[in-house]
Design a protein around this motif. Structure first.
Motif, PDB file in Angstrom:
ATOM      1  N   LEU A 410      45.292  40.116  34.126  1.00 31.27           N
ATOM      2  CA  LEU A 410      45.597  41.454  34.614  1.00 31.27           C
ATOM      3  C   LEU A 410      44.391  42.070  35.320  1.00 31.27           C
ATOM      4  O   LEU A 410      44.535  42.730  36.356  1.00 31.27           O
ATOM      5  CB  LEU A 410      46.046  42.349  33.460  1.00 31.27           C
ATOM      6  N   ASP A 411      43.204  41.860  34.774  1.00 33.77           N
ATOM      7  CA  ASP A 411      41.991  42.399  35.401  1.00 33.77           C
ATOM      8  C   ASP A 411      41.792  41.805  36.793  1.00 33.77           C
ATOM      9  O   ASP A 411      41.467  42.521  37.752  1.00 33.77           O
ATOM     10  CB  ASP A 411      40.770  42.112  34.528  1.00 33.77           C
ATOM     11  N   ILE A 412      41.966  40.490  36.892  1.00 32.30           N
ATOM     12  CA  ILE A 412      41.797  39.830  38.193  1.00 32.30           C
ATOM     13  C   ILE A 412      42.863  40.321  39.169  1.00 32.30           C
ATOM     14  O   ILE A 412      42.588  40.601  40.341  1.00 32.30           O
ATOM     15  CB  ILE A 412      41.853  38.302  38.032  1.00 32.30           C
ATOM     16  N   GLY A 413      44.085  40.434  38.686  1.00 31.55           N
ATOM     17  CA  GLY A 413      45.158  40.900  39.556  1.00 31.55           C
ATOM     18  C   GLY A 413      44.950  42.325  40.025  1.00 31.55           C
ATOM     19  O   GLY A 413      45.204  42.656  41.192  1.00 31.55           O
ATOM     20  N   TRP A 414      44.478  43.188  39.130  1.00 31.51           N
ATOM     21  CA  TRP A 414      44.239  44.581  39.520  1.00 31.51           C
ATOM     22  C   TRP A 414      43.111  44.666  40.546  1.00 31.51           C
ATOM     23  O   TRP A 414      43.206  45.415  41.516  1.00 31.51           O
ATOM     24  CB  TRP A 414      43.920  45.423  38.289  1.00 31.51           C
ATOM     25  N   ARG A 415      42.057  43.872  40.340  1.00 31.86           N
ATOM     26  CA  ARG A 415      40.975  43.858  41.335  1.00 31.86           C
ATOM     27  C   ARG A 415      41.507  43.377  42.676  1.00 31.86           C
ATOM     28  O   ARG A 415      41.174  43.933  43.733  1.00 31.86           O
ATOM     29  CB  ARG A 415      39.830  42.966  40.876  1.00 31.86           C
ATOM     30  N   THR A 416      42.350  42.367  42.654  1.00 29.39           N
ATOM     31  CA  THR A 416      42.934  41.859  43.903  1.00 29.39           C
ATOM     32  C   THR A 416      43.748  42.945  44.592  1.00 29.39           C
ATOM     33  O   THR A 416      43.629  43.159  45.806  1.00 29.39           O
ATOM     34  CB  THR A 416      43.825  40.647  43.620  1.00 29.39           C
ATOM     35  N   ALA A 417      44.573  43.639  43.821  1.00 23.13           N
ATOM     36  CA  ALA A 417      45.399  44.697  44.397  1.00 23.13           C
ATOM     37  C   ALA A 417      44.537  45.815  44.968  1.00 23.13           C
ATOM     38  O   ALA A 417      44.858  46.376  46.026  1.00 23.13           O
ATOM     39  CB  ALA A 417      46.359  45.247  43.333  1.00 23.13           C
ATOM     40  N   ARG A 418      43.458  46.158  44.285  1.00 19.99           N
ATOM     41  CA  ARG A 418      42.567  47.215  44.786  1.00 19.99           C
ATOM     42  C   ARG A 418      41.915  46.801  46.097  1.00 19.99           C
ATOM     43  O   ARG A 418      41.856  47.583  47.061  1.00 19.99           O
ATOM     44  CB  ARG A 418      41.463  47.528  43.761  1.00 19.99           C
ATOM     45  N   LEU A 419      41.393  45.585  46.163  1.00 20.90           N
ATOM     46  CA  LEU A 419      40.650  45.162  47.353  1.00 20.90           C
ATOM     47  C   LEU A 419      41.571  44.925  48.548  1.00 20.90           C
ATOM     48  O   LEU A 419      41.113  44.932  49.688  1.00 20.90           O
ATOM     49  CB  LEU A 419      39.844  43.901  47.059  1.00 20.90           C
TER      50      LEU A 419
END
Length: 806
Positions: A410-419
């Motif tokens: 989830l952390d990696i996915g959220w960072r991806t969505a933010r960037l």
């Protein structure tokens, strides 16, 4: 004839221009009503004598004496291509948010916090990339800057000939670098420090040699008059988030020893005279932002700043470089690897405390500094980044004790969505920065499940409408100065609209989109044959970067005869029929429903292969893919036990063309619809493989990957809530909530997602006695249903608990 009737109906039901304008504007409440209907007093200004469309960086200043500091001072500001606005040396606005010349955004800013009694200086930098602009940058092809006071009180700040200006001759485009793969995000910057007007934004800067600005046309908002300039509209989104970030470590230092605190803390680093130095800085995770480098001395030195998502494997046998021949492999490893990436370049002038900050933001995990000094030492006073991305705030919670891997995903996915979200959604922040509507459908759903943001999804839908051409379909990506059509993405765009409706309601706005949806479906209707299959649909019909798909397109025959085409069209007709029946024309909704039924009745006859127990890609039944069988399940061609069997074969038959990380979004949705959601955790290997490679964001495709950051891969940030916790919208506006969890091997899991009226929470505990304790909290004025082992339990607003057999 059918297409003509639909097109005329779309025209009849087209909302008024005023209704469309009313939808826009993040700070719309601050805008004085007269600015909507009358020409602005402010004029577009530029450098006198300068060609209209050449690469250039320009500065504008206005000095105003105020008898007292105002309590409010609202202005509206825009530029072409882009601007940064300073007040008394402080940066107060960047923009404009990306749009097109028919929807040219302006930002609304209250300058009062930055103004003071006495002398005040407004200063702006405006740059025009001209023919070298990024693909996502649309322009009127002439440099311009405009600032309009909201009322007569602020009119003293209006842009006109009282502003002064100068060209910054220090800048030039910098292209002496290599990127592996398709890149359209613009040039680097070459800065000659000796020619830079240092301190130009400060109140005490000597601007006596500057020229009065050249006045162009007055500004005007869209719809206010017959106007051949940029049609100004309020920015539909909030300002980006900005915060300072520091590098984690120096991974490689050649030709120098670095202080222990550098670069994690502001620590000067002196490079001796006549020295060549290389520093490889590691941020430890991918980021996006503006890089700032502070330096002193070093006359005639050269600083090259390279940016990369990862390093590439050195391949001595290859005669050329590509991400196929030079794969990145583990992103944490730098040994025996090459640094390849775009660059900026600085030529220092020997001055003290010079500060270089990129005009446009960059993407990096690694930054490579190559420094060559001449006869004077160079001091690197500091280097850091200012993170920049759309200001999403995560409003979810998820807990699965003993399964920390899930939270890491989830952390990696959220960072991806933010960037992958700045002024628009973007496919990737490094290479393209373009809003592709196939990608955006998934990004929008991440937004709907994880945030309370009311702007970004709506902006993406609106820009899809703005991209439409007279033929009737959207462009594949928008805003974009380079037109491209991916006809399948027009259908995903309609389904994105359906997603937004189901999760946020917003019926008044959705009604304005229906004519655009009708135009797309009308365009498709011309390719529908009497046998209810689509002919070969023109343009690029992208499906997935799957092995076995030619350039991402599904397997099709010369005449079409494509299950993928037919099923995607069918699913879109279903979505459109539902929206029409609730929001628009009941008759048209019934027509779409009948078309969908006719297509649905032919799918099995055309594509079902009894020997394999699967749907084939084409009439010839020589090719099979996970994609087509997932869509067949999602479209309801097979249901119940038959759908389960098709899904099982789809997952286990290795001869099928396999879905990559993008299309796993639809594959996993089909898994859940077939009643096999408990196997979802068994189908996360693609994400586990990427974590094992040290990726901090999800890559575009399986190795070798071009882009390390593609938000179309962040679907776990939806499915942990939608499949695992089982939370789905069962009616428009999320007013009815469906809970059908798929726990797999989990014995305890809980989570919360945002809802237009509050939060939705669910928790599940499997006891040692074989019971399932399910607890729910629903927002006010909603109802729901919990489904477990074919038994249904009614739910109401508030908290409730159900105990049943596991």
């Amino acid at each position: 004839m059918k297409r003509t009737v639909l097109f005329l109906l779309a025209l009849i039901l087209m909302p008024s221009l005023a209704a469309q304008i009313q939808l826009r504007g993040y700070n719309e409440a601050l805008i004085h009503p007269e600015l909507y209907t009358t020409p602005w007093k402010a004029r577009w200004i530029s450098l006198p004598g300068e060609p209209q469309n050449v690469y250039g960086v320009y500065h504008f200043r206005k000095t105003v004496d105020l008898p007292e500091a105002p309590e409010s001072c609202v202005v509206h500001v825009s530029g072409d291509n882009r601007y940064k606005l300073y007040v008394n040396g402080q940066l107060v606005a960047l923009g404009p948010a990306r749009g097109d010349v028919y929807n040219w955004n302006f930002e609304t800013v209250d300058l009062a916090p930055y103004l003071r009694q006495g002398k005040n200086v407004l200063a702006a930098v405006v740059w025009n990339y001209a023919e070298q602009k990024p693909a996502a940058q649309i322009s009127l092809n002439k440099t311009g800057f405009i600032l309009q006071g909201n009322t007569e009180k602020e009119a003293v700040f209006n842009t006109n000939a009282t502003w002064i200006c100068q060209k910054n001759k220090a800048y030039a485009p910098w292209w002496d670098w290599t990127v592996l793969g398709y890149y359209v995000a613009g040039p680097g910057e070459l800065l000659q420090a000796a020619a830079y007007p240092w301190g130009w934004e400060q109140p005490d800067y000597d601007d006596q040699a500057w020229l009065p600005a050249a006045q162009g046309r007055e500004g005007a908002m869209k719809g206010s008059r017959d106007y051949p300039e940029r049609l100004l509209v309020p920015s539909p989104i909030p300002p980006m988030e900005y915060r300072k970030e520091r590098f984690d470590a120096v991974r490689l230092a050649e030709g120098i020893n670095c202080p222990q605190a550098f670069p994690a803390q502001p620590t000067p680093l002196t490079i001796p005279a006549n020295r060549k130095v290389r520093l490889l800085l590691d941020h430890k995770q991918l980021t996006t932002g503006y890089l700032s480098l502070l330096f002193s001395k070093g006359r005639n030195a050269e600083i090259r700043i390279g940016y990369a998502e990862a390093l590439y494997l050195a391949n001595k046998e290859a005669t050329t470089k590509s991400y196929h021949l030079n794969p990145k492999q583990n992103r944490d490893v730098i040994d025996d690897k090459l640094f390849i990436g775009y660059e900026d370049k600085i030529l220092p002038d020997g001055g003290d405390r010079r500060e270089f900050t990129t005009l446009w933001w960059r993407t990096w995990r690694y930054v490579n500094l190559e420094i060559t000094t001449a006869d004077e030492p160079l001091v690197l006073d500091d280097i850091y980044g200012t993170f920049s991305a759309y200001p999403f705030e995560n409003a979810t919670a998820f807990s699965a004790p003993g399964h920390e891997e899930l939270n890491r995903m989830l952390d990696i996915g959220w960072r991806t969505a933010r960037l992958c979200a700045n002024e628009t959604y973007m496919d990737c922040p490094y290479y393209e920065q373009l809003q592709y509507f196939g990608d955006t459908r998934i990004q929008a759903m991440i937004t709907l499940y994880n945030t309370r943001d009311p702007y970004m999804v709506k902006n993406a839908l609106e820009q899809g409408r703005q991209s439409m051409v007279a033929d009737g379909i959207t462009m594949s990506r928008y805003p974009s100065a380079i037109h491209q059509f991916i006809s399948s993405f027009s259908l995903w765009w309609i389904q994105m609209g359906h997603d937004y409706w189901m999760h946020r309601g917003d019926e008044a706005y959705m009604k304005t989109l229906l004519p655009a949806f009708r135009n797309v479906l009308s365009w498709y209707a011309q390719w529908l044959r009497p046998d209810y299959s689509l002919n070969y649909v023109p343009h690029w019909f992208f499906a997935d970067w799957a092995g076995g798909f030619d350039y991402g397109e599904p397997v099709r025959e010369k005449e079409g005869n494509s299950a993928f085409q037919d099923l995607l069209y069918l699913m879109t007709l279903d979505a459109a029929a539902e929206m029409e029946q609730h929001l628009g024309s009941a008759a048209l909704g019934e027509q779409y429903k009948q078309q969908a039924t006719s297509i649905r009745q032919t799918i099995r006859t055309k594509y079902w292969n009894a020997r394999k127990g699967l749907f084939a890609d084409t009439f010839a039944q020589e090719s099979f893919s996970q994609h087509v069988n997932a869509l067949a399940i999602l479209a309801g061609i097979v249901e119940g036990d038959e759908a389960k069997e098709v899904m099982k074969r789809t997952l286990t038959d290795d001869s099928l063309i396999q879905a990559t990380i993008y299309f796993r979004y639809y594959l996993n949705q089909a898994l859940a619809k077939a009643g096999l959601g408990d196997q979802y955790f068994d189908n996360l290997q693609i994400w586990r493989d990427q974590m094992a490679l040290g990726l901090t964001t999800w890559a575009e495709m399986p190795e070798p990957a071009r882009s390390d950051c593609h938000a179309w891969g962040a679907s776990p940030n939806i499915e942990f809530y939608r499949i695992v916790l089982g939370i789905r919208s069962a009616s428009p506006g999320f007013e009815k909530i469906h809970f059908a969890p798929a726990l797999g091997e989990l014995k305890e899991v809980s989570g919360t997602i945002p809802h237009p009226k509050g939060n939705i929470s669910a928790s599940y505990i499997v006891t040692q006695k074989g019971q399932l304790i399910a607890a729910f909290e629903l927002p006010a004025d909603t109802s729901g249903e919990f489904v477990w082992k074919d038994k249904k339990y009614a739910l109401k607003a508030g908290k409730q608990r159900i105990i049943t057999e596991f």
